[in-house]
Each structure stands twice: as structure tokens, then as C-alpha cells.
Design a protein around this motif. Structure first.
Motif, PDB file in Angstrom:
ATOM      1  N   VAL A  19     -80.813  37.814  60.929  1.00 12.29           N
ATOM      2  CA  VAL A  19     -79.683  37.229  60.203  1.00 12.29           C
ATOM      3  C   VAL A  19     -78.537  36.941  61.165  1.00 12.29           C
ATOM      4  O   VAL A  19     -77.921  35.870  61.119  1.00 12.29           O
ATOM      5  N   LEU A  20     -78.273  37.869  62.053  1.00 15.95           N
ATOM      6  CA  LEU A  20     -77.172  37.709  63.003  1.00 15.95           C
ATOM      7  C   LEU A  20     -77.386  36.505  63.911  1.00 15.95           C
ATOM      8  O   LEU A  20     -76.499  35.653  64.058  1.00 15.95           O
ATOM      9  N   TYR A  21     -78.546  36.405  64.516  1.00 16.52           N
ATOM     10  CA  TYR A  21     -78.801  35.307  65.453  1.00 16.52           C
ATOM     11  C   TYR A  21     -78.915  33.963  64.741  1.00 16.52           C
ATOM     12  O   TYR A  21     -78.466  32.946  65.265  1.00 16.52           O
ATOM     13  N   THR A  22     -79.517  33.946  63.572  1.00 16.38           N
ATOM     14  CA  THR A  22     -79.624  32.682  62.836  1.00 16.38           C
ATOM     15  C   THR A  22     -78.259  32.220  62.351  1.00 16.38           C
ATOM     16  O   THR A  22     -77.959  31.026  62.387  1.00 16.38           O
ATOM     17  N   ALA A  23     -77.428  33.145  61.907  1.00 13.15           N
ATOM     18  CA  ALA A  23     -76.081  32.779  61.472  1.00 13.15           C
ATOM     19  C   ALA A  23     -75.289  32.192  62.636  1.00 13.15           C
ATOM     20  O   ALA A  23     -74.570  31.196  62.468  1.00 13.15           O
ATOM     21  N   ARG A  24     -75.430  32.761  63.801  1.00 21.27           N
ATOM     22  CA  ARG A  24     -74.743  32.214  64.975  1.00 21.27           C
ATOM     23  C   ARG A  24     -75.327  30.858  65.371  1.00 21.27           C
ATOM     24  O   ARG A  24     -74.598  29.962  65.799  1.00 21.27           O
ATOM     25  N   ARG A  30     -68.371  33.414  60.015  1.00 26.22           N
ATOM     26  CA  ARG A  30     -68.386  34.879  60.139  1.00 26.22           C
ATOM     27  C   ARG A  30     -69.788  35.303  60.551  1.00 26.22           C
ATOM     28  O   ARG A  30     -70.692  35.336  59.730  1.00 26.22           O
ATOM     29  N   ALA A  31     -69.969  35.647  61.793  1.00 30.21           N
ATOM     30  CA  ALA A  31     -71.300  36.014  62.279  1.00 30.21           C
ATOM     31  C   ALA A  31     -71.247  37.310  63.075  1.00 30.21           C
ATOM     32  O   ALA A  31     -71.886  37.444  64.102  1.00 30.21           O
ATOM     33  N   SER A  32     -70.482  38.282  62.583  1.00 32.86           N
ATOM     34  CA  SER A  32     -70.421  39.568  63.263  1.00 32.86           C
ATOM     35  C   SER A  32     -71.368  40.560  62.578  1.00 32.86           C
ATOM     36  O   SER A  32     -71.861  40.320  61.479  1.00 32.86           O
ATOM     37  N   VAL A  33     -71.604  41.659  63.240  1.00 30.45           N
ATOM     38  CA  VAL A  33     -72.541  42.662  62.712  1.00 30.45           C
ATOM     39  C   VAL A  33     -72.057  43.220  61.371  1.00 30.45           C
ATOM     40  O   VAL A  33     -72.853  43.417  60.447  1.00 30.45           O
ATOM     41  N   GLY A  34     -70.762  43.443  61.241  1.00 32.27           N
ATOM     42  CA  GLY A  34     -70.226  43.982  59.992  1.00 32.27           C
ATOM     43  C   GLY A  34     -70.471  43.069  58.806  1.00 32.27           C
ATOM     44  O   GLY A  34     -70.883  43.521  57.734  1.00 32.27           O
ATOM     45  N   TRP A  35     -70.237  41.771  58.990  1.00 37.60           N
ATOM     46  CA  TRP A  35     -70.470  40.818  57.902  1.00 37.60           C
ATOM     47  C   TRP A  35     -71.948  40.706  57.575  1.00 37.60           C
ATOM     48  O   TRP A  35     -72.332  40.571  56.407  1.00 37.60           O
ATOM     49  N   CYS A  39     -73.699  41.457  54.051  1.00 37.72           N
ATOM     50  CA  CYS A  39     -74.594  40.482  53.417  1.00 37.72           C
ATOM     51  C   CYS A  39     -75.917  41.115  53.018  1.00 37.72           C
ATOM     52  O   CYS A  39     -76.434  40.857  51.927  1.00 37.72           O
ATOM     53  N   LEU A  40     -76.467  41.925  53.886  1.00 37.99           N
ATOM     54  CA  LEU A  40     -77.752  42.566  53.589  1.00 37.99           C
ATOM     55  C   LEU A  40     -77.645  43.540  52.427  1.00 37.99           C
ATOM     56  O   LEU A  40     -78.558  43.634  51.600  1.00 37.99           O
ATOM     57  N   VAL A  41     -76.528  44.256  52.338  1.00 36.23           N
ATOM     58  CA  VAL A  41     -76.332  45.189  51.218  1.00 36.23           C
ATOM     59  C   VAL A  41     -76.200  44.421  49.904  1.00 36.23           C
ATOM     60  O   VAL A  41     -76.846  44.760  48.905  1.00 36.23           O
ATOM     61  N   TYR A  72     -75.344  34.480  51.628  1.00 35.26           N
ATOM     62  CA  TYR A  72     -75.051  34.080  53.000  1.00 35.26           C
ATOM     63  C   TYR A  72     -73.993  32.987  53.042  1.00 35.26           C
ATOM     64  O   TYR A  72     -73.123  32.985  53.905  1.00 35.26           O
ATOM     65  N   GLN A  73     -74.066  32.044  52.099  1.00 31.42           N
ATOM     66  CA  GLN A  73     -73.083  30.972  52.061  1.00 31.42           C
ATOM     67  C   GLN A  73     -71.684  31.530  51.826  1.00 31.42           C
ATOM     68  O   GLN A  73     -70.736  31.176  52.528  1.00 31.42           O
ATOM     69  N   LEU A  74     -71.558  32.400  50.848  1.00 29.65           N
ATOM     70  CA  LEU A  74     -70.233  32.896  50.480  1.00 29.65           C
ATOM     71  C   LEU A  74     -69.663  33.878  51.496  1.00 29.65           C
ATOM     72  O   LEU A  74     -68.488  33.787  51.861  1.00 29.65           O
ATOM     73  N   LEU A  75     -70.467  34.804  51.955  1.00 30.41           N
ATOM     74  CA  LEU A  75     -69.944  35.849  52.831  1.00 30.41           C
ATOM     75  C   LEU A  75     -69.841  35.416  54.291  1.00 30.41           C
ATOM     76  O   LEU A  75     -68.939  35.856  55.000  1.00 30.41           O
ATOM     77  N   LEU A  76     -70.758  34.573  54.742  1.00 33.33           N
ATOM     78  CA  LEU A  76     -70.713  34.133  56.135  1.00 33.33           C
ATOM     79  C   LEU A  76     -69.950  32.818  56.289  1.00 33.33           C
ATOM     80  O   LEU A  76     -69.844  32.295  57.391  1.00 33.33           O
ATOM     81  N   GLN A  77     -69.451  32.289  55.192  1.00 30.71           N
ATOM     82  CA  GLN A  77     -68.682  31.045  55.155  1.00 30.71           C
ATOM     83  C   GLN A  77     -69.417  29.904  55.847  1.00 30.71           C
ATOM     84  O   GLN A  77     -69.010  29.396  56.888  1.00 30.71           O
TER      85      GLN A  77
END
Length: 106
Positions: A19-24, A30-35, A39-41, A72-77
């Protein structure tokens, strides 16, 4: 004990890193580990809710996949299409990882 800890580390890496690498890669704002962990939770809770309310298993799977893209759309903008891409890549990597771990443990 060490095998269990190693297995836990692999499971966590299989959940977060795709998720992290694909989001980037798709350019999420927002592509940090915390976000990604948030998202996963949220995705897990949403998928369980769909499974408990859905009439059939295939319908719950489709709704869970689309719901994950929306999370993913809403939280990772990002856009919904990019959320679908993140969801598809994450699902594919997790499935391959589970198959490889099952083969390694048997």
C-alpha cells in the motif's frame, strides 16, 4: 519462538509495504506509514462490516474491494481510480504472499 516473530514481521510487511509503495507510485498526497496503517485499519473494519451484512460471499468481496478503494481515496487524498489501483496491487501482493507462506510452512 523466533519463527513466529519472523512470520509476524513478514505479515506486517506484506500488509503495509504494498500500500505504501503503490500510494507513492500513483502520487497520493498522504503516503506516510501512519496514514497507510490507518487505511488498513479502516479497510479491515469496513470489509468485516460488508461480510456481516452481505447476502453472498462474492458480493461481500466486491463491496469490500470497492470500499477499500474508497478508503484509500478519502484517507490518502487521491482519486477513486488511483484508489482502485492501490487496492488491486495490495490485494495481489497479499494473496501471493499468503500462498508463498503457506507453501513454506507446509
Amino acid at each position: 519462538m523466533l519463527k513466529i516473530l519472523l512470520l509476524l514481521a513478514v505479515i506486517i510487511a506484506l500488509a503495509i509495504l504494498p500500500v505504501l509503495y503503490t500510494a507513492r507510485a500513483v502520487g497520493a498526497e498522504r503516503a506516510s506509514v501512519g496514514w497507510v496503517v490507518l487505511c488498513l485499519v479502516v479497510q479491515s473494519a469496513l470489509t468485516k462490516a460488508f461480510e456481516s451484512f452481505a447476502v453472498s460471499e462474492p458480493l461481500a468481496t466486491i463491496l469490500g474491494f470497492l470500499g477499500s478503494a474508497l478508503v484509500y481515496q478519502l484517507l490518502l487524498q487521491t482519486t477513486f481510480v488511483k484508489g482502485l489501483i492501490i487496492s488491486a496491487v495490495s490485494t495481489a501482493v497479499v494473496l501471493v504472499g499468503v500462498v508463498l507462506m503457506a507453501a513454506a510452512l507446509s
